[in-house]
Scaffold this motif. Structure first.
Motif, PDB file in Angstrom:
ATOM      1  N   SER A  21      -7.808  28.642  20.386  1.00 48.79           N
ATOM      2  CA  SER A  21      -6.989  27.529  19.901  1.00 48.79           C
ATOM      3  C   SER A  21      -7.499  27.024  18.555  1.00 48.79           C
ATOM      4  O   SER A  21      -6.706  26.684  17.666  1.00 48.79           O
ATOM      5  N   ASN A  22      -8.827  26.984  18.342  1.00 52.40           N
ATOM      6  CA  ASN A  22      -9.381  26.592  17.037  1.00 52.40           C
ATOM      7  C   ASN A  22      -8.985  27.582  15.946  1.00 52.40           C
ATOM      8  O   ASN A  22      -8.654  27.185  14.822  1.00 52.40           O
ATOM      9  N   MET A  23      -9.009  28.849  16.274  1.00 51.68           N
ATOM     10  CA  MET A  23      -8.629  29.871  15.302  1.00 51.68           C
ATOM     11  C   MET A  23      -7.152  29.717  14.916  1.00 51.68           C
ATOM     12  O   MET A  23      -6.791  29.817  13.737  1.00 51.68           O
ATOM     13  N   LEU A  24      -6.303  29.452  15.902  1.00 48.24           N
ATOM     14  CA  LEU A  24      -4.881  29.264  15.611  1.00 48.24           C
ATOM     15  C   LEU A  24      -4.646  28.002  14.795  1.00 48.24           C
ATOM     16  O   LEU A  24      -3.784  27.979  13.906  1.00 48.24           O
ATOM     17  N   GLN A  25      -5.409  26.939  15.050  1.00 49.13           N
ATOM     18  CA  GLN A  25      -5.274  25.705  14.260  1.00 49.13           C
ATOM     19  C   GLN A  25      -5.699  25.930  12.809  1.00 49.13           C
ATOM     20  O   GLN A  25      -5.062  25.415  11.889  1.00 49.13           O
ATOM     21  N   ARG A  26      -6.751  26.712  12.609  1.00 51.76           N
ATOM     22  CA  ARG A  26      -7.192  27.018  11.236  1.00 51.76           C
ATOM     23  C   ARG A  26      -6.146  27.840  10.493  1.00 51.76           C
ATOM     24  O   ARG A  26      -6.073  27.792   9.268  1.00 51.76           O
ATOM     25  N   ASN A  27      -5.347  28.603  11.232  1.00 52.53           N
ATOM     26  CA  ASN A  27      -4.283  29.402  10.620  1.00 52.53           C
ATOM     27  C   ASN A  27      -2.952  28.643  10.566  1.00 52.53           C
ATOM     28  O   ASN A  27      -1.896  29.243  10.433  1.00 52.53           O
ATOM     29  N   ASP A  28      -3.027  27.329  10.689  1.00 53.14           N
ATOM     30  CA  ASP A  28      -1.879  26.417  10.524  1.00 53.14           C
ATOM     31  C   ASP A  28      -0.779  26.586  11.567  1.00 53.14           C
ATOM     32  O   ASP A  28       0.393  26.368  11.276  1.00 53.14           O
ATOM     33  N   TYR A  29      -1.158  26.947  12.785  1.00 54.15           N
ATOM     34  CA  TYR A  29      -0.182  26.930  13.876  1.00 54.15           C
ATOM     35  C   TYR A  29      -0.033  25.486  14.350  1.00 54.15           C
ATOM     36  O   TYR A  29      -1.030  24.759  14.436  1.00 54.15           O
ATOM     37  N   PRO A  30       1.190  25.057  14.666  1.00 51.95           N
ATOM     38  CA  PRO A  30       1.374  23.686  15.158  1.00 51.95           C
ATOM     39  C   PRO A  30       0.696  23.500  16.521  1.00 51.95           C
ATOM     40  O   PRO A  30       0.625  24.416  17.340  1.00 51.95           O
ATOM     41  N   ASP A  31       0.183  22.293  16.752  1.00 55.67           N
ATOM     42  CA  ASP A  31      -0.496  21.993  18.016  1.00 55.67           C
ATOM     43  C   ASP A  31       0.436  22.165  19.212  1.00 55.67           C
ATOM     44  O   ASP A  31       0.001  22.574  20.293  1.00 55.67           O
ATOM     45  N   VAL A  32       1.711  21.867  19.032  1.00 53.48           N
ATOM     46  CA  VAL A  32       2.679  21.993  20.121  1.00 53.48           C
ATOM     47  C   VAL A  32       2.792  23.451  20.574  1.00 53.48           C
ATOM     48  O   VAL A  32       2.819  23.746  21.771  1.00 53.48           O
ATOM     49  N   VAL A  33       2.817  24.359  19.626  1.00 50.78           N
ATOM     50  CA  VAL A  33       2.927  25.787  19.948  1.00 50.78           C
ATOM     51  C   VAL A  33       1.669  26.264  20.663  1.00 50.78           C
ATOM     52  O   VAL A  33       1.741  27.000  21.659  1.00 50.78           O
ATOM     53  N   ILE A  34       0.505  25.838  20.196  1.00 50.43           N
ATOM     54  CA  ILE A  34      -0.761  26.259  20.807  1.00 50.43           C
ATOM     55  C   ILE A  34      -0.848  25.760  22.246  1.00 50.43           C
ATOM     56  O   ILE A  34      -1.184  26.517  23.164  1.00 50.43           O
ATOM     57  N   LYS A  35      -0.512  24.485  22.468  1.00 52.17           N
ATOM     58  CA  LYS A  35      -0.565  23.930  23.823  1.00 52.17           C
ATOM     59  C   LYS A  35       0.435  24.621  24.745  1.00 52.17           C
ATOM     60  O   LYS A  35       0.142  24.866  25.919  1.00 52.17           O
ATOM     61  N   LYS A  36       1.601  24.948  24.214  1.00 50.00           N
ATOM     62  CA  LYS A  36       2.623  25.631  25.020  1.00 50.00           C
ATOM     63  C   LYS A  36       2.139  27.015  25.446  1.00 50.00           C
ATOM     64  O   LYS A  36       2.305  27.425  26.603  1.00 50.00           O
ATOM     65  N   LEU A  37       1.520  27.744  24.523  1.00 55.27           N
ATOM     66  CA  LEU A  37       1.001  29.081  24.839  1.00 55.27           C
ATOM     67  C   LEU A  37      -0.092  29.011  25.900  1.00 55.27           C
ATOM     68  O   LEU A  37      -0.101  29.798  26.853  1.00 55.27           O
ATOM     69  N   ILE A  38      -1.017  28.083  25.735  1.00 54.55           N
ATOM     70  CA  ILE A  38      -2.114  27.944  26.705  1.00 54.55           C
ATOM     71  C   ILE A  38      -1.555  27.566  28.071  1.00 54.55           C
ATOM     72  O   ILE A  38      -1.969  28.109  29.099  1.00 54.55           O
ATOM     73  N   HIS A  39      -0.600  26.656  28.077  1.00 58.52           N
ATOM     74  CA  HIS A  39       0.008  26.214  29.332  1.00 58.52           C
ATOM     75  C   HIS A  39       0.714  27.384  30.045  1.00 58.52           C
ATOM     76  O   HIS A  39       0.586  27.547  31.258  1.00 58.52           O
ATOM     77  N   GLN A  40       1.431  28.213  29.279  1.00 62.02           N
ATOM     78  CA  GLN A  40       2.127  29.368  29.872  1.00 62.02           C
ATOM     79  C   GLN A  40       1.138  30.348  30.491  1.00 62.02           C
ATOM     80  O   GLN A  40       1.340  30.837  31.610  1.00 62.02           O
ATOM     81  N   VAL A  41       0.080  30.635  29.774  1.00 66.24           N
ATOM     82  CA  VAL A  41      -0.907  31.610  30.266  1.00 66.24           C
ATOM     83  C   VAL A  41      -1.582  31.086  31.531  1.00 66.24           C
ATOM     84  O   VAL A  41      -1.741  31.816  32.517  1.00 66.24           O
ATOM     85  N   LEU A  42      -1.953  29.824  31.549  1.00 67.30           N
ATOM     86  CA  LEU A  42      -2.617  29.259  32.729  1.00 67.30           C
ATOM     87  C   LEU A  42      -1.666  29.170  33.916  1.00 67.30           C
ATOM     88  O   LEU A  42      -2.065  29.410  35.062  1.00 67.30           O
ATOM     89  N   ASP A  43      -0.393  28.854  33.665  1.00 65.44           N
ATOM     90  CA  ASP A  43       0.597  28.831  34.751  1.00 65.44           C
ATOM     91  C   ASP A  43       0.795  30.216  35.342  1.00 65.44           C
ATOM     92  O   ASP A  43       0.878  30.368  36.566  1.00 65.44           O
ATOM     93  N   ASP A  44       0.879  31.232  34.477  1.00 66.27           N
ATOM     94  CA  ASP A  44       1.031  32.610  34.966  1.00 66.27           C
ATOM     95  C   ASP A  44      -0.172  33.016  35.814  1.00 66.27           C
ATOM     96  O   ASP A  44      -0.027  33.671  36.849  1.00 66.27           O
ATOM     97  N   GLU A  45      -1.355  32.613  35.376  1.00 69.86           N
ATOM     98  CA  GLU A  45      -2.581  32.948  36.113  1.00 69.86           C
ATOM     99  C   GLU A  45      -2.591  32.273  37.484  1.00 69.86           C
ATOM    100  O   GLU A  45      -2.967  32.876  38.487  1.00 69.86           O
ATOM    101  N   ASN A  46      -2.157  31.013  37.531  1.00 70.31           N
ATOM    102  CA  ASN A  46      -2.105  30.294  38.807  1.00 70.31           C
ATOM    103  C   ASN A  46      -1.088  30.923  39.754  1.00 70.31           C
ATOM    104  O   ASN A  46      -1.327  31.022  40.953  1.00 70.31           O
ATOM    105  N   LYS A  47       0.042  31.362  39.221  1.00 69.80           N
ATOM    106  CA  LYS A  47       1.060  32.015  40.054  1.00 69.80           C
ATOM    107  C   LYS A  47       0.519  33.310  40.638  1.00 69.80           C
ATOM    108  O   LYS A  47       0.765  33.638  41.802  1.00 69.80           O
ATOM    109  N   LYS A  48      -0.229  34.065  39.839  1.00 73.03           N
ATOM    110  CA  LYS A  48      -0.817  35.316  40.328  1.00 73.03           C
ATOM    111  C   LYS A  48      -1.799  35.051  41.460  1.00 73.03           C
ATOM    112  O   LYS A  48      -1.832  35.776  42.452  1.00 73.03           O
ATOM    113  N   LYS A  49      -2.610  34.010  41.324  1.00 69.34           N
ATOM    114  CA  LYS A  49      -3.579  33.678  42.374  1.00 69.34           C
ATOM    115  C   LYS A  49      -2.880  33.278  43.660  1.00 69.34           C
ATOM    116  O   LYS A  49      -3.301  33.655  44.752  1.00 69.34           O
ATOM    117  N   ILE A  50      -1.799  32.509  43.539  1.00 67.96           N
ATOM    118  CA  ILE A  50      -1.046  32.085  44.721  1.00 67.96           C
ATOM    119  C   ILE A  50      -0.426  33.294  45.403  1.00 67.96           C
ATOM    120  O   ILE A  50      -0.461  33.427  46.626  1.00 67.96           O
TER     121      ILE A  50
END
Length: 117
Positions: A21-50
């Motif tokens: 996320s720090n690397m993406l912020q340094r490359n001028d990605y919006p915070d909203v996009v970074i949080k959305k990506l992290i949220h999607q990945v963590l949700d997918d991981e939780n679904k796999k565990k369930i």
């Protein structure tokens, strides 16, 4: 996704996500996009565990026709069992199998033409 999949512990996973996320912020990605990506990945991981924690049942049935297959899936879906049940339709018995299994096998009585065995 790679940070989540390749991390061996929860601490390493958090560090990897922070680093990316720090690397993406340094490359001028919006915070909203970074949080959305992290949220999607963590949700997918939780679904796999369930899904992995759900017990899976296997049902093997002879294939009759498409209408019956759809009926089986309809009933499983209606009862809420479709996610935990895997249905396998096997081909039914063929005429060759039926005739082969029903043939007479030679016995001592048949070979010697004895009336009483």
């Amino acid at each position: 996704r790679r940070a989540v999949n390749n991390s061996s512990t929860e601490t390493y996973r958090k560090e990897s996500i922070d680093r990316i996320s720090n690397m993406l912020q340094r490359n001028d990605y919006p915070d909203v996009v970074i949080k959305k990506l992290i949220h999607q990945v963590l949700d997918d991981e939780n679904k796999k565990k369930i899904e992995q924690n759900l017990k899976k049942y296997y049902l093997i049935l002879p294939y009759m026709d498409e209408q019956l297959c759809r009926k089986v899936f309809y009933i499983l879906r209606k009862q809420g069992l479709l996610e935990t049940t895997r249905v396998i339709f096997t081909p039914g018995r063929k005429l060759k199998d039926i005739l082969t299994k029903s043939s007479l096998h030679p016995t001592k009585c048949n070979k010697m033409n004895i009336t009483k065995c």
